[in-house]
Design an enzyme around this catalytic site. Structure first.
Site, PDB file in Angstrom:
ATOM      1  N   ASP A  42       0.867  -1.167   0.000  1.00 11.17           N
ATOM      2  CA  ASP A  42       0.000   0.000   0.000  1.00 11.17           C
ATOM      3  C   ASP A  42       0.911   1.226   0.000  1.00 11.17           C
ATOM      4  O   ASP A  42       2.093   1.134   0.335  1.00 11.17           O
ATOM      5  CB  ASP A  42      -0.887  -0.029   1.242  1.00 11.17           C
ATOM      6  CG  ASP A  42      -1.821   1.166   1.317  1.00 11.17           C
ATOM      7  OD1 ASP A  42      -2.300   1.604   0.260  1.00 11.17           O
ATOM      8  OD2 ASP A  42      -2.049   1.668   2.423  1.00 11.17           O
ATOM      9  N   LYS A  43       0.387   2.389  -0.375  1.00 13.03           N
ATOM     10  CA  LYS A  43       1.251   3.575  -0.430  1.00 13.03           C
ATOM     11  C   LYS A  43       1.148   4.409   0.837  1.00 13.03           C
ATOM     12  O   LYS A  43       2.080   4.460   1.627  1.00 13.03           O
ATOM     13  CB  LYS A  43       0.896   4.444  -1.653  1.00 13.03           C
ATOM     14  CG  LYS A  43       1.804   5.665  -1.799  1.00 13.03           C
ATOM     15  CD  LYS A  43       1.397   6.519  -2.984  1.00 13.03           C
ATOM     16  CE  LYS A  43       0.163   7.352  -2.695  1.00 13.03           C
ATOM     17  NZ  LYS A  43       0.400   8.410  -1.672  1.00 13.03           N
ATOM     18  N   THR A  44      -0.004   5.028   1.037  1.00 13.63           N
ATOM     19  CA  THR A  44      -0.149   5.971   2.147  1.00 13.63           C
ATOM     20  C   THR A  44      -0.089   5.239   3.486  1.00 13.63           C
ATOM     21  O   THR A  44      -0.848   4.308   3.726  1.00 13.63           O
ATOM     22  CB  THR A  44      -1.479   6.735   2.032  1.00 13.63           C
ATOM     23  OG1 THR A  44      -1.557   7.340   0.749  1.00 13.63           O
ATOM     24  CG2 THR A  44      -1.573   7.805   3.109  1.00 13.63           C
ATOM     25  N   ARG A  90       0.007  15.228  -2.859  1.00 14.11           N
ATOM     26  CA  ARG A  90      -1.388  14.872  -2.619  1.00 14.11           C
ATOM     27  C   ARG A  90      -2.247  16.085  -2.945  1.00 14.11           C
ATOM     28  O   ARG A  90      -2.073  17.151  -2.345  1.00 14.11           O
ATOM     29  CB  ARG A  90      -1.566  14.464  -1.163  1.00 14.11           C
ATOM     30  CG  ARG A  90      -2.968  13.987  -0.801  1.00 14.11           C
ATOM     31  CD  ARG A  90      -3.214  12.589  -1.281  1.00 14.11           C
ATOM     32  NE  ARG A  90      -4.522  12.113  -0.915  1.00 14.11           N
ATOM     33  CZ  ARG A  90      -4.797  11.486   0.229  1.00 14.11           C
ATOM     34  NH1 ARG A  90      -3.832  11.282   1.113  1.00 14.11           N
ATOM     35  NH2 ARG A  90      -6.008  11.046   0.491  1.00 14.11           N
ATOM     36  N   ASP A 131      -4.689   5.967  -4.165  1.00 10.92           N
ATOM     37  CA  ASP A 131      -4.368   7.321  -4.581  1.00 10.92           C
ATOM     38  C   ASP A 131      -4.377   7.444  -6.098  1.00 10.92           C
ATOM     39  O   ASP A 131      -4.519   6.450  -6.828  1.00 10.92           O
ATOM     40  CB  ASP A 131      -3.000   7.719  -4.032  1.00 10.92           C
ATOM     41  CG  ASP A 131      -2.908   9.218  -3.759  1.00 10.92           C
ATOM     42  OD1 ASP A 131      -3.696   9.964  -4.369  1.00 10.92           O
ATOM     43  OD2 ASP A 131      -2.057   9.639  -2.960  1.00 10.92           O
ATOM     44  N   ALA A 159      -6.162  -0.333   6.961  1.00 11.41           N
ATOM     45  CA  ALA A 159      -7.445   0.339   6.789  1.00 11.41           C
ATOM     46  C   ALA A 159      -8.275  -0.251   5.657  1.00 11.41           C
ATOM     47  O   ALA A 159      -9.391  -0.715   5.857  1.00 11.41           O
ATOM     48  CB  ALA A 159      -7.215   1.830   6.553  1.00 11.41           C
ATOM     49  N   ASN A 160      -7.726  -0.219   4.428  1.00  9.20           N
ATOM     50  CA  ASN A 160      -8.465  -0.745   3.278  1.00  9.20           C
ATOM     51  C   ASN A 160      -7.807  -2.003   2.723  1.00  9.20           C
ATOM     52  O   ASN A 160      -8.082  -2.395   1.594  1.00  9.20           O
ATOM     53  CB  ASN A 160      -8.528   0.323   2.175  1.00  9.20           C
ATOM     54  CG  ASN A 160      -9.370   1.507   2.576  1.00  9.20           C
ATOM     55  OD1 ASN A 160     -10.448   1.335   3.131  1.00  9.20           O
ATOM     56  ND2 ASN A 160      -8.875   2.698   2.323  1.00  9.20           N
TER      57      ASN A 160
END
Length: 1246
Positions: free
Chosen positions: A496-498, A667, A733, A922-923
């Protein structure tokens, strides 16, 4: 979805009903991983009689076989029958595992009351069936059901099938939830509880006695018990007693660990028994235990919060919830009530999660209207909840299917075949010797216990146990130890990135206002923003709240709000802040600066439309003090906000400006607003649909934030790439931002090219299509000014962000996305912004990023694919044949929904990749569960979000887990090979001794099995992992050519040395061949003494050979316990050989070796030393020789290749991807000019 497997030829409803009624087989959950095949059975009297006779004749062995293979019960005791008569059902899951489950009954007094909202699943006979059908279905209030893996399936009398018991989470309209569940009566609730069971997630912590019985009935311990009985009959009492004691200790440790882990898991997922207030209709509420809740109950959430015990949808009031137990992310989430505007929608927890309180989450705070209550309708209970599904995934994990374990079982069968050959040889030799039949039987059976060592399964798990403990010390917790070995074979890792690759927090860069369809000069110091709509938008459009006086909420919202130097006030107590007459107020902290005619500048937040990942935006309706109208402010994904705005307000250069920012990893959030009509009042606002107000907005500008890479990200990615591991980014994103981050962290080499895959669904004009285009960055921009700007450099980062994008961008079409360079360089840009009044010229400096080169190979530039979630869905639906190539070459997957992340992981696994996944939880929960090794970055010690939970908040844990996985895997291979050689050494020894009617004594066996073998097997795995990841990957199969060659060569050497030692013994002048013994009890002989002494060195030597260090483990000398034990064992064996004491000789039942010359003993020592040297030479100089590697590769190529390698070869041998072309479903590729689509450099920024 259920699918019947029998077919019917009759078209009439009656015949069809009767035919379906006689079905004996059906399928549940067709097409998914939860697919089940049911076969129905009932008792058979004749079979029962035959079965009990078999039990008696087999001395209970048949019962043991049924315990190991439950499906045998149906074959031996029952007969097939129609589903409606089934007493038990045999269930085979998607992976072929069979279970036998009893069909039970629920007796209800009032079916209509009990079934409530789900009328069709109960016992209602259809009207168009004949009398037979009616008699079969009956009118009695009886529901037939069975429970499988904590899920209940009931008999549907209308469809004549079993089906999953439904609740409010499927097929229920939102309007139904609002209108038909004002509260259940106590009797209705009791009936529903009979059907749905108690609302509890209980993991049974079994008693020690039950665990003991289950452990003893394990095939491993059954084999141990049989072996001990055999040794006792053979008068090996000491040996049998010691093995019994060791087994008892092993069982005790296993029981303790099993119960401890079970209790830990039970405590982790369990909740305290508490009461909750349920509505009985109107304003009547009653306190009942949480476990008595059923779907349809209307509950009141306590004012000061609670831990949810069910899944419930809010219908009144608002909650602030911490969902870290499920997601691993502790950021408070605001839950709002289900609105009437969604009445026509079908409720699902996934699509309406912003309204749903999930079991296991902590409600921190509630908010409601005045003195009203916060109400929620229970939609799911028990194991059907979101938490229950995650717990079920732990209790009933998907079979790992690791090749190592499959090969291990095959090798054990091979050992059993070798044992059978030894048994035949033993029978022939001992029969010729005239041995007693009873002794022959004991000796033959004893060979099985020698060739197939009972301790083999335990020895294979030693490395995993040590690795799990080391991971725990490193802050990485594992709830699925078998997955540690998978970490050693991972060849693709998704991130994941963030919050994973980049920091959780964002740094505010500035705001780019828009006016008159033109972007203005960026504003860096936000407190200096003039009073305007863009300022109010940033101050109000968020989900922040005060909890115990502290401002909490989404990190992005916190940074945005705090950068303004404003304050937020919420009137009243925390639990009553949702009063519409007293809304949340935001205002500047410096009141003197914001006064207008003595009226303070204050803005009240009247209504909030929370952020939705599917909608990609959030909005608020506000009213400014002194104004006679309200306003709506929205913020979200730039593309989405722009689509909701009046086109006349969106700048013409919106796309290139947006691209310029996002391509540098910034962002970007778009802001918009619209004034509402003055006639819209407070009550109308509370009922209005967001779709009616989130339209025809005025575009305000862009909010720009910096999302810096974590300092550890680039080094870790470099480490993975240098180890030839594929890295993939999977993020929600924007694609340009994701591509930029992939270059910054080194996933994409500066010389490599990124191809953006744009797939479009079919529309009225065209069919579905894919456009392939290079991603580009403006790199050839004219320098028109050198005006300096205020740029704050980031400490430790060479990645300053752009200040202002150009109005007109001059693009070098041949340039890659980001130009490589070792230093940041500044490029000036100019843009003109013209309106009716004036001409404004602004100049800014664009810092171009410098990228650190990762020297992975000397190959030329490679192509990386970048694709977003929308295109991924189109390709999955319309271009399935293209999906393999996309997944093989894709590096950046952006705008991916949680379920799409999971689909990507599964597609990679279908290509035979061993996939790891790292995310912040989270996701990513679904993807973390689907991966072979999922690592959740969480502060929690352990959560149900992933098999691995890391307290290390960066991706260094990935390298740690992989290093430990490689060490554990190599240790498992080493232990297995050692145990195999241990069996063969002892097998050769006893065959030589059986030839002369001799055998080893009790204590000789004990010294070999207990002192030498057990010590080595336990300590061999203590060696830690190597300090770095290397390109070479550990073997994944025991039947690898090098492994087989190693074992075969070592076995031949063992046989040769033992036979040589025996012939050397026979060459001695004092040697006399022992007389044949019919009882085969000649343990005090020269043959047994010599073979025992020589073979004892062999166990030590092969342990040294198989305890390899680099490149996967530390050198052997770092394992001090193992090294010390090896030295001790070698020294003691040498002492037995060269300086034997009569007392020890007598204890071990050896011959009087001390009476023989030292020369004889030195020669035997020479045999041992020669074996050690030759064994090491074969293992290190021959098996691991670089000369044999081409042979290994040639043999390997003959076998089936991994699917992804086949796809890679196809891509390599073709001109793919077809950049600059458009692909349609019916053709391979059509040139752009053929279909009149202009594909130029500007298309890259769409």
């Amino acid at each position: 979805m259920n699918r019947l497997t029998d077919s019917t030829a009759s078209a009439s409803l009656s015949n069809m009903a009767n035919t379906r009624l006689l079905l004996t087989k059906m399928m549940l959950n067709d097409g998914g991983e939860e697919e089940l095949v049911l076969r129905s059975y009932e008792k058979d009297g004749l079979k029962m009689v035959i079965f009990y006779l078999m039990v008696v004749l087999s001395l209970g062995l048949v019962l043991l076989l049924i315990y190991w293979k439950p499906e045998l019960e149906c074959y031996l005791k029952k007969r097939r029958c129609a589903l409606y008569k089934a007493e038990v059902v045999m269930i085979k899951d998607h992976y072929g595992h069979a279970s036998v489950v009893k069909v039970d009954y629920i007796f209800l007094d009032d079916v209509s009351t009990a079934e409530g909202y789900n009328r069709h699943v109960y016992h209602d006979a259809p009207v168009d069936v004949d009398d037979t059908t009616v008699l079969v279905t009956g009118d009695s209030p009886t529901v037939r059901y069975f429970d499988f893996q904590q899920i209940r399936y009931i008999w549907d009398a209308q469809q004549y099938t079993f089906r999953k018991l439904e609740d409010l989470s499927s097929g229920t309209r939102c309007a139904t939830i609002h209108d038909e569940f004002p509260g259940l009566s106590a009797s209705t609730q009791a009936h529903k509880r009979l059907l749905h069971g108690l609302n509890s997630i209980v993991i049974e912590v079994k008693s020690y006695w039950r665990l003991f019985i289950e452990e003893v009935l394990n095939p491993f311990y059954i084999f141990q018990v049989c072996s001990i009985i055999l040794w006792a009959f053979d008068e090996y009492y000491y040996y049998a007693s010691c093995i019994f004691l060791i087994s008892l200790i092993s069982i005790s440790v296993s029981l303790y660990e099993t119960k401890r882990q079970s209790r830990t898991l039970s405590d982790m997922v369990g909740s305290l028994e508490t009461n909750i207030s349920v509505c009985r209709g109107g304003q009547e509420f009653e306190e009942i235990p949480n476990q008595n809740l059923v779907p349809g109950d209307l509950i009141a959430i306590p004012p000061h919060g609670c831990v949810m015990m069910c899944d419930a949808v809010l219908v009144a009031g608002t909650c602030i919830v911490n969902e870290s137990m499920l997601t691993g992310e502790s950021v408070p989430v605001t839950k709002t009530p289900l609105s009437h505007q969604e009445d026509e929608e079908v409720y699902t927890p996934e699509n309406h999660k912003r309204h749903t309180l999930f079991a296991g989450t902590h409600v921190v705070q509630t908010r409601y209207y005045g003195q009203a209550k916060v109400l929620a309708v229970v939609v799911r209970t028990g194991f059907n909840t979101a938490k229950g599904e995650l717990v079920r995934a732990i209790l009933y994990p998907k079979p790992l299917g690791f090749k190592f374990y499959q090969d291990a079982m095959r090798f054990i069968l091979f050992l059993a075949g070798v044992a059978s050959l030894g048994m035949i040889y033993s029978i022939i030799i001992e029969t010729q010797m005239g041995a007693y039949p009873g002794k022959i039987v004991l000796r033959v059976l004893d060979i099985i216990t020698i060739v197939v060592p009972p301790a083999l399964p335990a020895a294979m798990t030693v490395g995993t146990v040590y690795a799990q403990n080391r991971l725990k010390k490193a802050g990485i917790f594992c709830i699925s130890p078998p997955r540690i070995n998978f970490c050693g074979r991972i060849n693709t890792f998704c991130f994941d990135k963030t919050g994973t690759l980049t920091e959780d927090g964002l740094d505010m860069w500035g705001v780019v206002p828009a006016q008159n369809q033109c972007f203005q000069e960026p504003i860096r110091k936000l407190p200096e923003l003039p009073r305007s709509q863009i300022l109010v938008c940033m101050a109000t459009c968020h989900s922040l709240t005060l909890i115990d006086g502290e401002l909490m909420g989404d990190p992005l919202d916190l940074i945005m709000f705090n950068s303004l130097n404003w304050s937020l006030e919420e009137p009243g107590q925390d639990t009553t802040k949702y009063d519409t007459l007293m809304p949340t107020i935001v205002k500047p902290s410096d009141k003197d600066s914001f006064m207008s005619d003595e009226v303070p500048f204050e803005v009240g937040i009247v209504r909030q439309f929370t952020f939705s990942s599917s909608m990609q935006r959030m909005s608020v309706i506000t009213r400014t003090l002194g104004h006679n109208h309200m306003e709506i402010y929205s913020k979200g994904a730039p593309e989405k906000i722009a689509s909701l705005c009046n086109p006349d307000t969106v700048p013409e250069n919106f796309q290139p400006v947006l691209h310029t920012y996002t391509v540098q990893g910034l962002r970007v959030i778009a802001l918009a607003y619209r004034p509402l009509e003055a006639k819209v009042n407070w009550h109308q606002v509370q009922r209005i649909s967001r779709d009616k107000v989130e339209c025809n907005l005025t575009f305000l500008g862009l909010l720009v934030m910096q999302n810096q890479l974590k300092p550890e990200t680039t080094p870790v990615i470099r480490t993975l790439l240098e180890a030839k591991l594929r890295t993939v980014m999977v993020t929600g994103d924007m694609i340009q931002t994701a591509v930029s981050v992939s270059r910054n962290c080194g996933m994409v080499h500066p010389r490599d090219k990124v191809v953006i895959v744009n797939a479009h669904p079919p529309d009225k004009q065209q069919t579905a299509r894919i456009e392939w285009e290079y991603a580009e960055l403006p790199t050839d921009i004219d320098i028109v000014s050198e005006q300096d700007t205020d740029i704050d450099s980031d400490a430790g980062q060479d990645s300053r962000a752009a200040l202002l994008p150009p109005e007109s961008v001059v693009v070098n079409a041949s340039s890659p996305l980001l130009s490589p360079g070792s230093e940041s360089r500044m490029t000036a840009v100019k843009f003109d912004c013209v309106d009716n009044e004036s001409e404004t010229e602004a100049v800014a400096m664009l810092p171009m990023r410098g990228y650190r080169t990762v020297n992975v190979s000397d190959e030329g530039p490679r192509h990386h694919l970048a694709i977003n979630g929308k295109s991924f869905a189109v390709i999955t639906a319309h271009f399935p044949e293209m999906l393999e190539k996309i997944c093989t070459k894709g590096t950046v997957f952006a705008r991916m929904l949680p379920e799409q992340k999971c689909q990507l992981i599964q597609n990679l696994q279908k290509l035979d990749y061993i996939v790891g996944m790292c995310g912040d939880g989270a996701n990513d929960c679904e993807a973390l569960k689907a991966a072979h090794a999922g690592i959740s970055l969480s502060e929690a010690e352990a959560s149900v979000a992933a098999p691995f939970t890391s307290r290390i908040s960066n991706i260094e844990c990935v390298v740690t887990a992989m290093r430990e996985g490689r060490a554990a895997l190599v240790t498992s291979f080493g232990c297995f090979k050692y145990m195999a050689l241990y069996s063969f050494i002892q097998f050769v020894s006893v065959l030589i001794l059986y030839t002369f009617g001799a055998n080893l004594s009790d204590f000789e066996f004990l010294y070999i099995d207990l002192v030498i073998t057990t010590t080595i097997a336990v300590l061999m795995g203590y060696t830690g992992p190597y300090h770095k990841l290397v390109r070479k990957k550990p073997p994944g199969s025991l039947v690898k050519v090098s492994n087989l060659l190693s074992i075969i060569m070592q076995v031949l050497l063992v046989g040769g040395m033992q036979v040589s030692a025996y012939f050397y013994l026979r060459s001695q002048s004092w040697y006399e061949e022992p007389p044949p013994s019919k009882d085969l009890e000649n343990v005090h002989s020269w043959e047994s003494t010599v073979i025992f002494l020589v073979s004892s060195y062999m166990y030590i030597s092969v342990a040294f050979c198989f305890s390899k260090g680099p490149p996967f483990r530390k050198p052997i000398y770092t394992n001090y316990p193992f090294l010390i034990s090896m030295m001790f064992l070698f020294g003691f064996s040498t002492f037995l050989l060269l300086l034997p004491l009569p007392e020890i000789e007598h204890f071990l039942e050896m011959k009087e070796l001390h009476e023989k010359s030292i020369t004889f003993r030195l020669y035997l020592f020479g045999f041992a030393v020669a074996f050690a040297i030759m064994s090491s030479f074969m293992e290190y100089m021959i098996v691991d020789s670089s000369m044999l590697k081409p042979c290994y590769k040639a043999i390997k190529k003959r076998g089936p290749q991994n699917r992804y390698k086949v796809v890679e070869n196809e891509i390599k041998n073709s001109d793919w991807p077809p950049v600059g072309q458009v692909t349609f479903p019916t053709t391979n590729a059509i040139h752009v000019s053929d279909i009149h689509v202009e594909m130029n450099s500007q298309s890259a920024i769409h």
